[in-house]
Design a protein around this motif. Structure first.
Motif, PDB file in Angstrom:
ATOM      1  N   UNK A 427       0.830  -1.209   0.000  1.00 48.54           N
ATOM      2  CA  UNK A 427       0.000   0.000   0.000  1.00 48.54           C
ATOM      3  C   UNK A 427       0.864   1.259   0.000  1.00 48.54           C
ATOM      4  N   UNK A 428       0.401   2.261  -0.731  1.00 43.41           N
ATOM      5  CA  UNK A 428       1.004   3.592  -0.682  1.00 43.41           C
ATOM      6  C   UNK A 428       0.087   4.485   0.132  1.00 43.41           C
ATOM      7  N   UNK A 429       0.511   4.842   1.325  1.00 42.44           N
ATOM      8  CA  UNK A 429      -0.324   5.648   2.224  1.00 42.44           C
ATOM      9  C   UNK A 429       0.553   6.243   3.311  1.00 42.44           C
ATOM     10  N   UNK A 430       0.004   7.213   4.015  1.00 41.15           N
ATOM     11  CA  UNK A 430       0.712   7.789   5.158  1.00 41.15           C
ATOM     12  C   UNK A 430       0.974   6.724   6.206  1.00 41.15           C
ATOM     13  N   UNK A 431      -0.036   5.881   6.440  1.00 47.74           N
ATOM     14  CA  UNK A 431       0.121   4.835   7.453  1.00 47.74           C
ATOM     15  C   UNK A 431       1.208   3.839   7.065  1.00 47.74           C
ATOM     16  N   UNK A 432       1.314   3.525   5.781  1.00 48.05           N
ATOM     17  CA  UNK A 432       2.315   2.553   5.330  1.00 48.05           C
ATOM     18  C   UNK A 432       3.714   3.134   5.330  1.00 48.05           C
ATOM     19  N   UNK A 433       3.826   4.462   5.263  1.00 49.15           N
ATOM     20  CA  UNK A 433       5.138   5.095   5.267  1.00 49.15           C
ATOM     21  C   UNK A 433       5.970   4.650   4.084  1.00 49.15           C
ATOM     22  N   UNK A 434       7.205   4.248   4.363  1.00 47.03           N
ATOM     23  CA  UNK A 434       8.143   3.871   3.296  1.00 47.03           C
ATOM     24  C   UNK A 434       8.202   2.353   3.099  1.00 47.03           C
ATOM     25  N   UNK A 435       7.111   1.675   3.416  1.00 46.46           N
ATOM     26  CA  UNK A 435       7.076   0.212   3.366  1.00 46.46           C
ATOM     27  C   UNK A 435       7.459  -0.329   1.997  1.00 46.46           C
ATOM     28  N   UNK A 436       6.973   0.311   0.946  1.00 42.87           N
ATOM     29  CA  UNK A 436       7.193  -0.195  -0.396  1.00 42.87           C
ATOM     30  C   UNK A 436       8.634  -0.152  -0.856  1.00 42.87           C
ATOM     31  N   UNK A 437       9.444   0.654  -0.207  1.00 38.98           N
ATOM     32  CA  UNK A 437      10.836   0.805  -0.632  1.00 38.98           C
ATOM     33  C   UNK A 437      11.574  -0.533  -0.642  1.00 38.98           C
ATOM     34  N   UNK A 438      11.280  -1.385   0.326  1.00 39.80           N
ATOM     35  CA  UNK A 438      11.990  -2.662   0.432  1.00 39.80           C
ATOM     36  C   UNK A 438      11.101  -3.888   0.243  1.00 39.80           C
ATOM     37  N   UNK A 439       9.768  -3.667   0.132  1.00 40.55           N
ATOM     38  CA  UNK A 439       8.864  -4.814   0.062  1.00 40.55           C
ATOM     39  C   UNK A 439       8.024  -4.855  -1.216  1.00 40.55           C
ATOM     40  N   UNK A 440       8.087  -3.837  -2.056  1.00 40.82           N
ATOM     41  CA  UNK A 440       7.280  -3.792  -3.265  1.00 40.82           C
ATOM     42  C   UNK A 440       8.162  -3.942  -4.501  1.00 40.82           C
ATOM     43  N   UNK A 441       7.908  -4.966  -5.295  1.00 42.15           N
ATOM     44  CA  UNK A 441       8.680  -5.155  -6.523  1.00 42.15           C
ATOM     45  C   UNK A 441       8.456  -3.997  -7.487  1.00 42.15           C
ATOM     46  N   UNK A 442       7.221  -3.598  -7.648  1.00 36.14           N
ATOM     47  CA  UNK A 442       6.925  -2.534  -8.604  1.00 36.14           C
ATOM     48  C   UNK A 442       7.558  -1.215  -8.173  1.00 36.14           C
ATOM     49  N   UNK A 443       7.582  -0.940  -6.872  1.00 38.34           N
ATOM     50  CA  UNK A 443       8.255   0.276  -6.415  1.00 38.34           C
ATOM     51  C   UNK A 443       9.766   0.137  -6.553  1.00 38.34           C
ATOM     52  N   UNK A 444      10.293  -1.066  -6.306  1.00 38.08           N
ATOM     53  CA  UNK A 444      11.718  -1.290  -6.494  1.00 38.08           C
ATOM     54  C   UNK A 444      12.149  -1.039  -7.929  1.00 38.08           C
TER      55      UNK A 444
END
Length: 467
Positions: A427-444
């Motif tokens: 998820x991309x949200x304020x609550x998720x913070x920078x979670x996608x930086x290391x856990x999302x393939x598409x964001x990577x």
């Protein structure tokens, strides 16, 4: 004319399964879709009425707790989640990124007849969503592993990924092994006969069982029976299984009737009573699904002109287990129960500790000298793929390091059959913070940590200084 049409129907469905293990797996997990893990989508979960807490067993943090708390709205709310978390746009992005495989975490509750509604609480309707997603993936040529991620009775304590966060682990019992085998029979049948499942090449028996083999009594017997259930379904369909065949052709016009016929008259002693019982118990479930999903034709076809023991062109599903080195204390080796195509899975997350010291050099030195592929192969667990990994670390990692960390992991895991990143997105949200930086393939991909062509590396020499 009727006989010709029916024969055309069976020949058509005998073409359904054409998928096989890719030469090299470049994959992602579709995590938090059909088994929701609320840590990955905190804002959506809160909006749905869910909660987050340090001890996930003490709040509404899982599907079980949610369904128990909101029995009147759970199905509609989860249908909305399923429809929006994994979409055609996601499929298109994965295809454009060169992904050739997805691993789809599933709970036993997707086969709704297996759920005891008096004591177990889960959303309903997931199977229709699975069919929708598989159809979309098949259309772009992405193959699928059906991963039994949340087992009846829960296979691992206090984990969101089991669907119920609890310390009461009851999977390793005769009753729940049996329910898992019925699930297996249903999924194997759909994988061969439902055209939406045409990209499925493997079924994974159990995601991340308890690591201490002394705490998983009977697990070796379950592994054996899992393989035999899959192969029994295929033998009934006439798919060649090494060393096994029906003693006489089946000429019934209904697949579920064919199961009964095989159980009663055709199976050799190789298939034990538990396998026969699981097949028998799958029959009413399959018949119900045919009506529920409006696909009765896949279980009702004319067989007299095309005996099920002479079905060319179809391939065995790959039976899939966590590798023998996932467990310790004298574990059962799944390689010992292989009968036809079989693959092995290992998961490696440095961020949870116990692998390497928490610094860049230790991480790279460890991954660049990883011997898991070789260790597994020495025990017959080959081909091996790494079904879960991420860019997560125990320390604050720079962008430069994450580029190296992605390259080094891909290099190590490609020594085997390939890799499947956790997760395709977060998820991309304020609550998720920078979670996608290391856990999302598409964001990577967007950040440049991962290469647009999954077979390539930013720096093919990334491991040279550490060998």
């Amino acid at each position: 004319m009727k006989a010709f049409s029916a024969l055309a129907c069976i020949l058509s469905f005998m073409q359904v399964v054409t998928a096989s293990i890719p030469d090299k797996i470049y994959g992602v997990n579709l995590g938090s879709w059909l088994v929701l893990e609320s840590w990955m989508l905190p804002a959506e979960w809160q909006a749905m009425g869910g909660q987050q807490c340090d001890d996930c067993s003490q709040c509404i943090a899982t599907e079980f707790a949610y369904a128990q708390a909101f029995p009147n709205t759970v199905d509609a709310n989860f249908d909305q989640h399923w429809s929006t978390w994994f979409t055609q746009d996601d499929v298109n992005q994965l295809a454009a990124a060169g992904i050739n495989t997805v691993r789809i975490p599933l709970g036993y509750w997707i086969v709704e007849a297996l759920v005891d509604r008096q004591t177990e609480f889960y959303p309903r309707g997931g199977l229709s969503q699975l069919k929708r997603g598989l159809s979309q993936l098949k259309a772009v040529g992405i193959q699928a592993i059906l991963d039994h991620h949340g087992l009846p009775g829960v296979q691992t304590a206090n984990q969101q990924f089991t669907g119920r966060c609890t310390s009461d682990v009851e999977f390793y019992t005769e009753t729940n092994y049996h329910r898992a085998l019925i699930w297996t029979a249903v999924m194997a049948t759909l994988s061969h006969l439902d055209s939406d499942f045409g990209s499925v090449f493997a079924i994974e028996a159990v995601n991340e069982p308890i690591m201490n083999a002394q705490q998983t009594p009977g697990y070796g017997d379950f592994q054996n029976n899992f393989v035999r259930v899959v192969r029994a379904i295929e033998i009934i369909m006439g798919i060649p299984v090494p060393g096994n065949a029906l003693s006489t052709p089946i000429t019934t016009s209904n697949f579920t009737a064919a199961i009964t016929t095989a159980i009663n008259t055709n199976f050799n002693d190789y298939f034990n009573d538990e396998v026969r019982s699981a097949l028998q118990d799958s029959i009413p479930i399959l018949e119900g699904l045919a009506n529920q999903l409006n696909i009765p034709a896949i279980f009702d076809f004319h067989l007299s002109s095309a005996p099920l023991n002479s079905s060319p062109g179809k391939q065995l599903l790959t039976t899939n287990f966590m590798d023998v080195n996932w467990q310790y204390n004298n574990p059962a080796n799944p390689a010992s129960v292989a009968l036809g195509s079989q693959g092995y899975d290992n998961h490696l997350y440095y961020s949870f500790g116990g692998v390497a010291d928490a610094n860049e050099d230790a991480y790279l030195s460890s991954i660049c000298n990883l011997q898991r592929v070789q260790q597994d192969a020495s025990q017959g667990d080959s081909p091996l793929w790494f079904g879960e990994w991420a860019l997560s670390t125990q320390f604050s990692a720079s962008d430069d390091f994450l580029v190296k960390w992605a390259d080094a992991q891909k290099l190590a895991y490609s020594q085997g059959q390939g890799w499947i990143f956790w997760n395709f997105k977060t998820e991309t949200s304020t609550q998720a913070g920078d979670l996608g930086r290391q856990w999302s393939y598409l964001e990577g991909l967007q950040r440049g940590y991962l290469t647009q062509n999954p077979s390539q590396l930013n720096n093919p020499s990334v491991c040279d200084p550490y060998r």
